[in-house]
Design a protein around this motif. Structure first.
Motif, PDB file in Angstrom:
ATOM      1  N   PHE A 141       0.735  -1.161  -0.038  1.00 15.55           N
ATOM      2  CA  PHE A 141      -0.182   0.112  -0.082  1.00 15.55           C
ATOM      3  C   PHE A 141       0.775   1.236  -0.078  1.00 15.55           C
ATOM      4  O   PHE A 141       0.514   2.131  -0.871  1.00 15.55           O
ATOM      5  CB  PHE A 141      -1.016  -0.034   1.189  1.00 15.55           C
ATOM      6  CG  PHE A 141      -1.841   0.949   1.199  1.00 15.55           C
ATOM      7  CD1 PHE A 141      -3.039   1.176   0.450  1.00 15.55           C
ATOM      8  CD2 PHE A 141      -1.563   2.280   2.147  1.00 15.55           C
ATOM      9  CE1 PHE A 141      -4.030   2.012   0.524  1.00 15.55           C
ATOM     10  CE2 PHE A 141      -2.618   3.098   2.227  1.00 15.55           C
ATOM     11  CZ  PHE A 141      -3.656   3.216   1.289  1.00 15.55           C
ATOM     12  N   SER A 200       2.329   1.837  -3.355  1.00 18.19           N
ATOM     13  CA  SER A 200       1.392   2.423  -4.394  1.00 18.19           C
ATOM     14  C   SER A 200       1.218   3.616  -4.140  1.00 18.19           C
ATOM     15  O   SER A 200       0.995   4.689  -5.174  1.00 18.19           O
ATOM     16  CB  SER A 200      -0.042   1.537  -3.787  1.00 18.19           C
ATOM     17  OG  SER A 200      -1.211   2.173  -4.802  1.00 18.19           O
ATOM     18  N   CYS A 201       1.044   4.298  -3.075  1.00 20.32           N
ATOM     19  CA  CYS A 201       0.986   5.633  -2.615  1.00 20.32           C
ATOM     20  C   CYS A 201       2.072   6.416  -3.135  1.00 20.32           C
ATOM     21  O   CYS A 201       1.984   7.604  -3.877  1.00 20.32           O
ATOM     22  CB  CYS A 201       0.892   5.809  -1.117  1.00 20.32           C
ATOM     23  SG  CYS A 201      -0.638   5.162  -0.167  1.00 20.32           S
ATOM     24  N   SER A 213      -5.058   5.220  -3.936  1.00 24.98           N
ATOM     25  CA  SER A 213      -4.665   3.840  -3.612  1.00 24.98           C
ATOM     26  C   SER A 213      -5.667   2.990  -2.748  1.00 24.98           C
ATOM     27  O   SER A 213      -5.899   1.988  -2.608  1.00 24.98           O
ATOM     28  CB  SER A 213      -3.601   3.960  -2.574  1.00 24.98           C
ATOM     29  OG  SER A 213      -2.182   4.357  -3.384  1.00 24.98           O
ATOM     30  N   THR A 244      -5.839   0.047  -4.917  1.00 27.61           N
ATOM     31  CA  THR A 244      -4.844  -0.851  -4.375  1.00 27.61           C
ATOM     32  C   THR A 244      -5.423  -1.455  -3.120  1.00 27.61           C
ATOM     33  O   THR A 244      -5.292  -2.925  -2.987  1.00 27.61           O
ATOM     34  CB  THR A 244      -3.680  -0.269  -4.049  1.00 27.61           C
ATOM     35  OG1 THR A 244      -3.188   0.564  -4.988  1.00 27.61           O
ATOM     36  CG2 THR A 244      -2.601  -1.190  -3.496  1.00 27.61           C
ATOM     37  N   PHE A 257       1.866   6.409  -7.007  1.00 26.41           N
ATOM     38  CA  PHE A 257       1.228   7.289  -7.423  1.00 26.41           C
ATOM     39  C   PHE A 257       1.516   8.822  -7.354  1.00 26.41           C
ATOM     40  O   PHE A 257       1.247   9.802  -8.370  1.00 26.41           O
ATOM     41  CB  PHE A 257      -0.396   7.111  -6.733  1.00 26.41           C
ATOM     42  CG  PHE A 257      -0.968   6.098  -7.410  1.00 26.41           C
ATOM     43  CD1 PHE A 257      -1.028   5.859  -8.756  1.00 26.41           C
ATOM     44  CD2 PHE A 257      -1.726   5.556  -6.500  1.00 26.41           C
ATOM     45  CE1 PHE A 257      -1.670   4.484  -9.198  1.00 26.41           C
ATOM     46  CE2 PHE A 257      -2.629   4.188  -6.943  1.00 26.41           C
ATOM     47  CZ  PHE A 257      -2.658   3.849  -8.352  1.00 26.41           C
TER      48      PHE A 257
END
Length: 257
Positions: free
Chosen positions: A125, A128-129, A158, A162, A132
């Motif tokens: 996670f 993903s943050c 996310s 995600t 992005f």
């Protein structure tokens, strides 16, 4: 002189008797089809109820904070709303997927495995943050100014994309690639995951279109229109996916893993 029969002929007679129509059990294809349709309709209902709760979590994140925080609004206190909405949606997703359990649980259920899986999901996670965030900067977001705003936009996106992947598929990149490849889904939950993820991305992209326009509206400030677009896209995907799956339920076929 007695001639011994060919061994293969004896074996063929035995097998032929085993598979003769008198021995074979009768199979009711209509009954099997009705059972499959019933199971699919039940899964669609569970999916619909789960999505309604997710939509309700977004609505709660908009109205409940105003009861405890003065001058709370999505536009004026946008960053606070992003944090609250992300927490609400995350908690609801975790509870729903732990209760509904759309996928078969892993055979490895030891405490060590669960802790390692949880830590791995947290790392995914966070990756993903940050990913992005970097993508937003490459596409024109301020590099130094409004860093917190850009990162919280990455967090909320996310959360919409995600987080459901982690709840449904776990930290398994191969499963992610399978679901988002052509004809790779194996359940209606994965179909829904495709729709909600794509709609969230499309909504955030559409939300960026009004930013350069000279309308001088408060929601044109970065990244308010993008986060609102992602939120509307996420909610639209939650509402559309069960209806689309129900409408096309007879045409949808799923392969086993």
């Amino acid at each position: 002189m007695n001639v011994l029969p060919f061994p293969g002929r004896l074996l063929w007679k035995q097998l032929g008797g085993a598979f003769s129509p008198a021995v074979m059990p009768s199979v009711n294809l209509d009954q099997i089809a009705n059972q499959e349709n019933t199971m699919k309709d039940t899964d669609i209902k569970r999916l619909l109820y789960a999505h309604l709760l997710c939509i309700f979590s977004v609505i709660l994140s908009t109205f409940i904070p105003s009861l405890f925080l003065e001058n709370f609004s999505i536009l004026e206190t946008h960053l606070i709303w992003l944090c609250i909405c992300s927490v609400f949606v995350t908690v609801v997703n975790l509870v729903l997927y732990s209760v509904v359990k759309p996928n078969t649980p892993s055979k490895r259920s030891s405490l060590t495995h669960k802790v390692a899986r949880f830590l791995k999901c947290c790392i995914y996670f966070l990756v993903s943050c940050f990913s992005f965030h970097v993508i937003f900067v490459l596409y024109g977001a301020p590099l130094i100014e409004l860093v917190l705003e850009t990162f919280l936009f990455a967090v909320i996106l996310s959360t919409f994309t995600t987080m459901p992947c982690l709840c449904l598929l776990g930290p398994n990149i191969k499963a992610w690639l399978r679901v988002f490849s052509r004809n790779g889904v194996t359940s209606i939950w994965e179909n829904s995951l495709q729709i909600t993820t794509i709609s969230s991305f499309v909504g955030s992209w559409l939300g960026a279109l009004p930013i350069p326009l000279d309308w001088e509206r408060p929601w044109q400030v970065w990244p308010i229109s993008c986060t609102l677009g992602a939120t509307f896209g996420y909610v639209a995907g939650l509402a559309i996916s069960p209806l689309w799956i129900y409408w096309n339920r007879k045409q949808l076929t799923y392969k086993n893993n």
